[in-house]
Every structure is written in C-alpha cells, then in structure tokens.
Write a protein that holds these residues in place. Structure first.
Motif, PDB file in Angstrom:
ATOM      1  N   ASN A  42       0.701  -0.920   0.109  1.00  0.00           N
ATOM      2  CA  ASN A  42       0.049   0.121  -0.185  1.00  0.00           C
ATOM      3  C   ASN A  42       0.733   1.067  -0.345  1.00  0.00           C
ATOM      4  OD1 ASN A  42      -1.770   1.540   0.286  1.00  0.00           O
ATOM      5  ND2 ASN A  42      -3.662   0.087   1.746  1.00  0.00           N
ATOM      6  N   THR A  43       0.140   2.708  -0.292  1.00  0.00           N
ATOM      7  CA  THR A  43       1.127   3.339   0.010  1.00  0.00           C
ATOM      8  C   THR A  43       0.517   3.927   1.325  1.00  0.00           C
ATOM      9  OG1 THR A  43      -1.220   4.609  -1.323  1.00  0.00           O
ATOM     10  CG2 THR A  43       0.970   4.488  -2.769  1.00  0.00           C
ATOM     11  N   ASP A  44      -0.373   3.346   1.584  1.00  0.00           N
ATOM     12  CA  ASP A  44      -1.150   4.662   2.894  1.00  0.00           C
ATOM     13  C   ASP A  44      -0.200   3.275   3.908  1.00  0.00           C
ATOM     14  OD1 ASP A  44      -2.496   5.259   5.337  1.00  0.00           O
ATOM     15  OD2 ASP A  44      -3.983   5.733   4.162  1.00  0.00           O
ATOM     16  N   GLN A  45       0.496   4.485   4.997  1.00  0.00           N
ATOM     17  CA  GLN A  45       1.436   3.466   6.253  1.00  0.00           C
ATOM     18  C   GLN A  45       0.516   3.174   7.242  1.00  0.00           C
ATOM     19  OE1 GLN A  45       4.413   2.310   6.565  1.00  0.00           O
ATOM     20  NE2 GLN A  45       3.496   1.690   7.601  1.00  0.00           N
ATOM     21  N   ALA A  46      -0.744   3.493   7.536  1.00  0.00           N
ATOM     22  CA  ALA A  46      -1.852   3.502   8.425  1.00  0.00           C
ATOM     23  C   ALA A  46      -2.732   2.601   8.264  1.00  0.00           C
ATOM     24  CB  ALA A  46      -2.914   5.009   9.129  1.00  0.00           C
TER      25      ALA A  46
END
Ligand SMILES: Nc1nc2c(ncn2[C@@H]2O[C@H](COP(=O)(O)OP(=O)(O)OP(=O)(O)O)[C@@H](O)[C@H]2O)c(=O)[nH]1
Ligand SMILES: [Mg+2]
Length: 393
Positions: A42-46
């Motif tokens: 993902n490009t989204d860490q959370a």
C-alpha cells in the motif's frame, strides 16, 4: 492448490488478510497448507498497520511510494498508483522471491479494489512484473467491483474500475470478479459489512484450494481436483461461488442410507443439485453460465453421501447450464451434515457489468476532455484580460 496472495491498496490488503486467515483455518481443520505467503502492499502506512493476519514485518506489509505520498495514499488517482508500483515494484518482487515457501507456489493471486487509486493502478503493473520474472507460474487477479452508491456519487470510481479491468485483463492469466454490491446486507453498518463481504469473497476458494493439498487420508476425495485441473479451468473473466444444502438429520445415520431405496438416492442427487443451484445464484459476479468456455465444480460432502450417481447428476446438470464449457470436476469428503458445491465459471465471453464500465468510462473520459478544453479556454480569456497590467514578480 497453493497460492501466494498479494493484496494491493486497502481493499486488496484486507482481502489478502482474509486469505491468510483461511490458511490458518485450513491448517487447523484439515492439516492443509493452501497459502505460501500473504503480502499487503500500500501507499498508505496507516492501512498497513490495521491488518490482523498478515505478518507485521516490512517484508510482508510493504509500503510503496513512501517518498512521494508520505505514507498517505494516492487519493483515488490510479495513474499514480500505477506509477508508484513501477518505481517501487522491486520491493514486492524481493519479498516474493525470498519467501521461504516460494517454490511450493502453484500460482499467484493479486487482489485489489477496482475503484480506488493504489490497488486499482498497481495491480496490473505488479502482475506484469511477476509474469516477466516467473514465466510458467500463472498470475491471477481478484478485483472487487465498487458499490452502487460509490458509482453514483463519484464517476471517477467507474473510470478507475474500467481502466483497471482493461489493464489487468491484458496481463493476468485469469481475472476473478467480485461485485461488492452482490454481498451488501442493508441492515449492517459499513465496517461490519466490509468484513462480512471479505469473508464471503474468500469463502468459495476454501474447498477449491484444499482439494489437492490434503495429506490426511480421511479427507482425500475419490476424484481429486489438483492444482493442474484448477489452473486449466481458469482463463480470462471468471466467476466463483459456493452453495450449501443441509442433509436432513434422518439421513445422517448409516442405517437410513443402507436401505438405499431409489427415493433416497434421488433425493441425495436433488440435494447436491440444490447446492449447485445455490452456488450459481451466489456467484461473485452476475453472468450467464452459457457464456463460459470453461467450468469447474467441486462437491464436498460426507463420504457416505457421495456416489457415482450424484457426481453424474451434477455433471449433467452443469452441462445443461454451461453448455459451451469444457467441464472439470472433483469431490472431496467434507463436513458432516452438509453438501457444499463450489463452482467456477471461466473464459466468460460476456459480462454485462464489465461492458457497462467500459461504456460509462469512455463517455466520462470524453466529457472530461471537453471540460478541460473549456476550462483552459476560459482561463486563457481571464489571463488575456490582465495583459495590460504590470506584474509584481
Ligand atoms: N470488498 C471490499 N471492498 C473494499 C474494501 N475496502 C475498500 N473496498 C472497495 O475498494 C474501493 C476503494 O479502494 P481502496 O482499496 O480503498 O483504495 P486504495 O487501493 O487503497 O487506493 P487509495 O486509497 O486511493 O490510495 C471501493 O470501491 C471500496 O468499495 C474492503 O475491505 N472489502
Ligand atoms: Mg487507500
């Protein structure tokens, strides 16, 4: 069949997480191993942090495009999802290559939501990279199609889905379609709905993947469906479903069956057909079985419930439904008290929903082009109006 599962974007990662859970279940219920690795990209860490079953190290939860998005996603721009996958795809390839069970893998399964940015854009790029490196290992995709309310609220989600489908269809060996809208339950909240939907999306893969991987002889079927059969049955647009019928209690005892009257036999066959009907109505995407070029069914039932007659009954029934398909079949002694039938319809020559995405997205692209032209013209007019003024920079 043993799959290496790679989820891309939030939707893909959550579904890959469900596959990791399925593997644990296969191990505890059947001593079978069906997943050789589960990864989330993902490009989204959370979003990567929120998963439950995929190992939490950075080789299994892989952040891409971190330098450009600062770990905050690509905000539904799937062109950017594709670009970041091109730049950072090597991270995924490295993780796959060094996975301890890589060499047991029969095929890859990549998963994404079609309407988002990261998964929708990255899935075709990563598929292409895997295909270039691992010639001979099939790469399958599983695409979750958006909910109706998303399509109405945001035409971009239709456009993303269409471009994702067009691209993935040209590189993957088979594309499973899962229509989110078909799983919606009106009374549930969004978050429980998504979790329930993810469970339902992966469920039909369970028996299918277990069938050839069971080492405990109690579970081996008379006509085993192994990875080779399954891979021969998956090509192009694909739907999958599983249906169940309960065996009435009075039939669960051997002395009931030993009478073996004609009526008992025919009601057994009817029950198996009911399960097949349920599987067809539960298919992951609406499609016509007559459009399938390949079909597969797998029956899982208590050993004493299975007979050549039932297998023949099911085979004949599927032949009637999918008259143009090459049909493969298998069986598998399953749980007490139920008959499960898994169905795969593949090489679908027509899928209404895909066709609609293509038509609507093409119209959307045209309007966007006109809108940009119009806006550019009006901006130029405004600039022209300021031509006579001095600039302060
Ligand atoms: N079945 C299912 N669909 C989901 C889930 N999460 C999101 N979706 C669907 O996937 C689409 C959105 O894709 P996401 O995965 O959120 O987007 P992304 O790939 O993370 O991309 P960006 O957030 O734009 O960077 C929407 O159509 C959602 O309905 C999920 O857990 N299960
Ligand atoms: Mg996201």
């Amino acid at each position: 069949m043993k799959l290496m599962v790679i989820g891309l974007g939030q939707c893909g990662s959550r579904i890959a997480d469900e596959f990791a859970r399925l593997n644990r279940r296969a191990h505890s219920e059947r001593r079978a191993k069906i997943i050789t690795g589960a990864f989330a990209v993902n490009t989204d860490q959370a979003d990567l942090t929120g998963l439950s079953h995929i190992s939490s190290d950075y080789m299994h939860r892989i952040l891409i495009g971190g330098r450009k998005t600062w770990g905050h996603g690509v905000g539904k721009v799937n062109e950017m999802g594709a670009e970041l996958a091109r730049e950072d795809g090597d991270k995924v390839i490295d993780a796959v290559r060094t996975a301890p069970d890589f060499y047991q893998t029969h095929a890859f399964l990549l998963v994404a939501g079609g309407a988002g940015g990261t998964g929708s854009g990255a899935i075709s790029v990563i598929t292409q990279m895997l295909k270039e490196r691992y010639v001979g290992k099939p790469v399958y995709a599983l695409i979750a199609l958006p909910f109706e309310h998303e399509e109405v609220a945001e035409l971009r989600s239709v456009y993303n889905t269409a471009t994702c489908l067009k691209s993935i269809q040209s590189v993957a060996d088979g594309v499973f379609l899962a229509d989110n809208q078909r799983y919606v339950r009106k009374d549930a909240s969004m978050s429980t709905n998504l979790m329930r939907i993810n469970t339902q999306i992966v469920e039909p893969f369970y028996d299918l993947m277990c069938a050839g991987e069971i080492t405990n002889s109690r579970h081996v079927g008379s006509k085993t469906l192994d990875a080779g059969d399954i891979m021969q049955s998956i090509d192009g647009w694909t739907a999958i479903g599983v249906g169940r019928t309960e065996i009435p209690r009075s039939f669960r005892f051997p002395w009931e069956l030993s009478r073996g009257s004609f009526r008992d036999k025919s009601s057994e066959t009817m029950r198996a057909m009911q399960a097949m009907d349920a599987a067809v109505s539960e298919l992951s995407i609406a499609c016509g079985p007559e459009d399938a070029g390949r079909a597969l069914y797998l029956m899982s039932a208590p050993a004493k419930e299975m007979s050549m007659d039932i297998a023949k009954g099911l085979g004949d029934y599927l032949r009637e439904l999918a008259e143009n398909a090459v049909i493969r079949a298998g069986d598998f002694p399953g749980e007490k008290g139920v008959i499960d039938v898994t169905i795969v319809l593949s090489q679908l020559a027509f899928v209404q929903k895909v066709r609609d995405y293509y038509d609507r997205a093409s119209a959307f692209a045209q309007t966007q082009k006109e809108r940009i032209k119009d806006t550019t013209g009006r901006l130029r007019d405004m600039d022209d109006a300021a031509k006579g003024l001095p600039s302060l920079i």
